[in-house]
Enzyme design. Structure first.
Site, PDB file in Angstrom:
ATOM      1  N   CYS A   1       0.887  -1.284  -0.032  1.00  0.00           N
ATOM      2  CA  CYS A   1       0.044   0.036  -0.092  1.00  0.00           C
ATOM      3  C   CYS A   1       0.851   1.317   0.155  1.00  0.00           C
ATOM      4  O   CYS A   1       0.557   2.287  -0.775  1.00  0.00           O
ATOM      5  CB  CYS A   1      -0.882   0.009   1.088  1.00  0.00           C
ATOM      6  SG  CYS A   1      -2.097  -1.392   1.184  1.00  0.00           S
ATOM      7  N   THR A   2       1.941   1.133   0.831  1.00  0.00           N
ATOM      8  CA  THR A   2       2.881   2.256   0.862  1.00  0.00           C
ATOM      9  C   THR A   2       3.598   2.310  -0.558  1.00  0.00           C
ATOM     10  O   THR A   2       3.579   3.699  -1.133  1.00  0.00           O
ATOM     11  CB  THR A   2       4.079   2.140   1.767  1.00  0.00           C
ATOM     12  OG1 THR A   2       3.405   2.099   3.011  1.00  0.00           O
ATOM     13  CG2 THR A   2       4.981   3.085   1.747  1.00  0.00           C
TER      14      THR A   2
END
Length: 162
Positions: free
Chosen positions: A49-50
């Protein structure tokens, strides 16, 4: 086993109204006549997600040139999204769907399996919503590497129609 998305290209984008990072609110009504990218991700500040969020953030100027706003959506509380945005200097809105109503409306809240354990979670999915409020493109089960570039390329190709 995951469910099939109930939405298809050409469908009207389901309405949403969510609190977002930086004290913002995002609502479908705010984008009337404007195309945008709505991407769903499982959990703030996790590796995949980062990478995805940082990829969108790095390409924001290109999305702006294409006339598109980018909005990330997870079921994380706003406080966690604010910390995630601050940690990685993410400037686009990260919206909180704590109730799950938006993830369910977009068909991305699905049964997942990890190491034999079944649970409900967000299937990483991106929607390109046209200026007409209809879904112009869907990327289900997103693989992060190369995804932001694919979204931007499609958005540019559809620029005349989105």
């Amino acid at each position: 086993m995951t469910e099939k998305h109930t939405l298809e290209v050409g469908d009207a984008a389901p309405a949403f109204d969510m609190e977002a990072s930086g004290g913002r609110k995002v609502a479908l009504a705010d984008f009337k006549g404007k195309p945008f990218v709505l991407y769903f991700y499982p959990k703030a500040d996790t590796p995949g997600c980062t990478k995805e969020a940082c990829g969108f953030n790095e390409a924001l100027k290109d999305f702006d040139k294409a006339g598109l706003t980018v909005i990330g959506v997870s079921r994380d509380p706003v406080k966690k999204l604010d910390a995630f945005a601050a940690k990685y200097d993410l400037t686009f809105p990260l919206a909180s769907d704590e109730s799950g109503s938006v993830t369910e409306a977009y068909g991305v809240w699905v049964e997942k399996t990890n190491y034999g354990r079944q649970y409900m979670g967000i299937e990483r999915t991106t929607f390109l919503i046209g200026a007409d409020g209809k879904i112009a493109h869907i990327w289900p089960k997103v693989e992060v590497p190369g995804h932001v570039e694919a979204v931007l390329e499609t958005a540019r190709a559809l620029a005349g129609s989105v």
